[in-house]
Design a protein around this motif. Sequence first.
Motif, PDB file in Angstrom:
ATOM      1  N   ILE A   1       0.841  -1.200   0.000  1.00  0.00           N
ATOM      2  CA  ILE A   1       0.000   0.000   0.000  1.00  0.00           C
ATOM      3  C   ILE A   1       0.878   1.253   0.000  1.00  0.00           C
ATOM      4  O   ILE A   1       0.612   2.230  -0.706  1.00  0.00           O
ATOM      5  CB  ILE A   1      -0.929   0.010   1.228  1.00  0.00           C
ATOM      6  CG1 ILE A   1      -1.925  -1.152   1.177  1.00  0.00           C
ATOM      7  CG2 ILE A   1      -1.653   1.353   1.363  1.00  0.00           C
ATOM      8  CD1 ILE A   1      -2.952  -1.052   0.092  1.00  0.00           C
TER       9      ILE A   1
ATOM     10  N   GLN B   1       2.403   1.957  -3.393  1.00  0.00           N
ATOM     11  CA  GLN B   1       1.464   2.557  -4.346  1.00  0.00           C
ATOM     12  C   GLN B   1       1.304   4.063  -4.097  1.00  0.00           C
ATOM     13  O   GLN B   1       1.013   4.825  -5.024  1.00  0.00           O
ATOM     14  CB  GLN B   1       0.105   1.863  -4.234  1.00  0.00           C
ATOM     15  CG  GLN B   1       0.133   0.416  -4.714  1.00  0.00           C
ATOM     16  CD  GLN B   1      -1.138  -0.331  -4.342  1.00  0.00           C
ATOM     17  OE1 GLN B   1      -2.201   0.274  -4.175  1.00  0.00           O
ATOM     18  NE2 GLN B   1      -1.047  -1.647  -4.197  1.00  0.00           N
ATOM     19  N   ALA B   2       1.478   4.476  -2.833  1.00  0.00           N
ATOM     20  CA  ALA B   2       1.513   5.899  -2.444  1.00  0.00           C
ATOM     21  C   ALA B   2       0.299   6.696  -2.921  1.00  0.00           C
ATOM     22  O   ALA B   2       0.417   7.838  -3.367  1.00  0.00           O
ATOM     23  CB  ALA B   2       2.811   6.548  -2.942  1.00  0.00           C
ATOM     24  N   ASN B   3      -0.889   6.106  -2.788  1.00  0.00           N
ATOM     25  CA  ASN B   3      -2.121   6.830  -3.124  1.00  0.00           C
ATOM     26  C   ASN B   3      -2.518   7.710  -1.932  1.00  0.00           C
ATOM     27  O   ASN B   3      -2.826   7.204  -0.853  1.00  0.00           O
ATOM     28  CB  ASN B   3      -3.249   5.843  -3.447  1.00  0.00           C
ATOM     29  CG  ASN B   3      -2.967   5.062  -4.709  1.00  0.00           C
ATOM     30  OD1 ASN B   3      -2.454   5.609  -5.690  1.00  0.00           O
ATOM     31  ND2 ASN B   3      -3.294   3.775  -4.710  1.00  0.00           N
ATOM     32  N   GLU B   4      -2.523   9.013  -2.142  1.00  0.00           N
ATOM     33  CA  GLU B   4      -2.728   9.952  -1.045  1.00  0.00           C
ATOM     34  C   GLU B   4      -4.136  10.538  -1.060  1.00  0.00           C
ATOM     35  O   GLU B   4      -4.714  10.779  -2.130  1.00  0.00           O
ATOM     36  CB  GLU B   4      -1.716  11.102  -1.147  1.00  0.00           C
ATOM     37  CG  GLU B   4      -0.267  10.650  -1.073  1.00  0.00           C
ATOM     38  CD  GLU B   4       0.697  11.796  -1.304  1.00  0.00           C
ATOM     39  OE1 GLU B   4       0.247  12.870  -1.773  1.00  0.00           O
ATOM     40  OE2 GLU B   4       1.901  11.634  -1.032  1.00  0.00           O
ATOM     41  N   THR B   5      -4.677  10.762   0.137  1.00  0.00           N
ATOM     42  CA  THR B   5      -5.939  11.476   0.288  1.00  0.00           C
ATOM     43  C   THR B   5      -5.941  12.165   1.647  1.00  0.00           C
ATOM     44  O   THR B   5      -5.063  11.908   2.473  1.00  0.00           O
ATOM     45  CB  THR B   5      -7.144  10.532   0.156  1.00  0.00           C
ATOM     46  OG1 THR B   5      -8.348  11.304   0.075  1.00  0.00           O
ATOM     47  CG2 THR B   5      -7.236   9.577   1.333  1.00  0.00           C
TER      48      THR B   5
ATOM     49  N   LYS C   1      -3.126  14.320   5.724  1.00  0.00           N
ATOM     50  CA  LYS C   1      -2.914  13.551   4.489  1.00  0.00           C
ATOM     51  C   LYS C   1      -2.480  12.129   4.859  1.00  0.00           C
ATOM     52  O   LYS C   1      -1.584  11.937   5.679  1.00  0.00           O
ATOM     53  CB  LYS C   1      -1.835  14.208   3.624  1.00  0.00           C
ATOM     54  CG  LYS C   1      -1.647  13.525   2.263  1.00  0.00           C
ATOM     55  CD  LYS C   1      -0.442  14.078   1.512  1.00  0.00           C
ATOM     56  CE  LYS C   1      -0.737  15.423   0.897  1.00  0.00           C
ATOM     57  NZ  LYS C   1       0.366  15.838  -0.033  1.00  0.00           N
TER      58      LYS C   1
ATOM     59  N   ILE D   1      -2.027   7.790   3.437  1.00  0.00           N
ATOM     60  CA  ILE D   1      -1.892   6.826   2.343  1.00  0.00           C
ATOM     61  C   ILE D   1      -2.622   5.555   2.747  1.00  0.00           C
ATOM     62  O   ILE D   1      -2.353   4.983   3.798  1.00  0.00           O
ATOM     63  CB  ILE D   1      -0.416   6.532   2.050  1.00  0.00           C
ATOM     64  CG1 ILE D   1       0.233   7.758   1.395  1.00  0.00           C
ATOM     65  CG2 ILE D   1      -0.244   5.296   1.184  1.00  0.00           C
ATOM     66  CD1 ILE D   1       1.721   7.648   1.220  1.00  0.00           C
ATOM     67  N   TYR D   2      -3.578   5.130   1.914  1.00  0.00           N
ATOM     68  CA  TYR D   2      -4.267   3.857   2.180  1.00  0.00           C
ATOM     69  C   TYR D   2      -4.955   3.361   0.924  1.00  0.00           C
ATOM     70  O   TYR D   2      -5.033   4.062  -0.050  1.00  0.00           O
ATOM     71  CB  TYR D   2      -5.270   3.985   3.328  1.00  0.00           C
ATOM     72  CG  TYR D   2      -6.477   4.850   3.088  1.00  0.00           C
ATOM     73  CD1 TYR D   2      -7.668   4.287   2.650  1.00  0.00           C
ATOM     74  CD2 TYR D   2      -6.459   6.217   3.349  1.00  0.00           C
ATOM     75  CE1 TYR D   2      -8.808   5.062   2.461  1.00  0.00           C
ATOM     76  CE2 TYR D   2      -7.591   6.992   3.166  1.00  0.00           C
ATOM     77  CZ  TYR D   2      -8.751   6.413   2.725  1.00  0.00           C
ATOM     78  OH  TYR D   2      -9.880   7.183   2.545  1.00  0.00           O
TER      79      TYR D   2
END
Length: 288
Positions: free
Chosen positions: A111, A114-118, A285, A287-288
Motif C-alpha cells: 500500500i 502505491q503511495a495513493n494519497e488522500t 494527508k 496513504i491507504y
Amino acid sequence: MKRISFIVNPISGVGRQKIIEKLIDRYLDKTLFDYELCYTTKPKHATKLAIQAANKGFDIVVAVGGDGSVNEVAKGLLNTNTAMAIIPSGSGNGLARHLKIPMNLKKAMNIINQANETFIDTIQFNEEIAVNIAGLGFDAHIGWEFAKFGKRGLVSYVKVIIRELFNYKAHSFQLIIDGKTVDKIAYFISIANGSQWGNNATIAPLADIKDGILDVVIVKKFSFIKSFEIAYKLFKKTINTCNVVEIIKTKEMIIKQSSNIAHVDGEPIKVGNTISIKINPLSLKVIY
C-alpha cells in the motif's frame, strides 16, 4: 525519488514491529523511495520525530505500531503536506482496519509503495487530537485499566473488560450542541471519526472519515442480558440498531462529565470535566 521516514514504536502491541528492518529491505520499492528508520524511546517521541520529518520535507512518515503510535505521528503531521502511512503492529489497529489497510505486513508495505494519497478529518478534543475515536465513560475507564494491565493484545483487553464490566456504573453527561443542552445517563460516549475501536469491534458503523461530521455514539444504561446483544452487534457492525444506542451527528459540541478521564485513540488521558469537541475537516494527508 520520494523520501520516507519509518517511525517505529519498539514496544507496541504484540511485537510484530520487530521485523520492520527485514520488511523494508525485502518489500519497500527502493526505486521510488529513499528512507530513514527511527525508533521511539519514550511517550510523545513519535510526534517530535514526525514534526522533524515534515520540517525536513519528507514526503511520507510511516507509523509502525498501534493506534497510540498512529495518534502521535498524526499530531506531528497535522495540516502539513507530509502524508502518514501505517504499518499496523498494535493490539487493535482501529484506524488501519477502518482504512482497510491489510494486517498482513507485506501487503501493508505494498500500500505504501502505491503511495495513493488522500485527506481525512481529525478530532479536536480540548487540546488533544484524535484521528480515529475518542471516548468518555466505560471505554475511557478500560483504556486506563488496560494501560496498567501489562500484557497487550485482544485476549488481555477482553479480560480487562470482563473484570470491570460488573462494577462500573452509568454516569451523567451534559451535551451542548448548537446551543441546546441535553442531559444523558450513559455507560459511555464514543466520539467517532473512524468506525471502530479495533479488532473489528465497530462502534460507529456509518462513520465516514472524510465527511466533516462526527458520529457521537451514546450507549445508555443497559442490563447484563443486553450486554450480550451489544457485544454481538459490535462485531456484526450493527450496533446502531440496538435500542440502548443513540447516534448524534454534529460538527462540534461540548460535553460536561463528572469524571476527568477520557481516551484518544485508545490512549488514556486526563481532560477535566468540560470537553470542547469539534471536527478538523480534511486536516491529515494519509496513504491507504
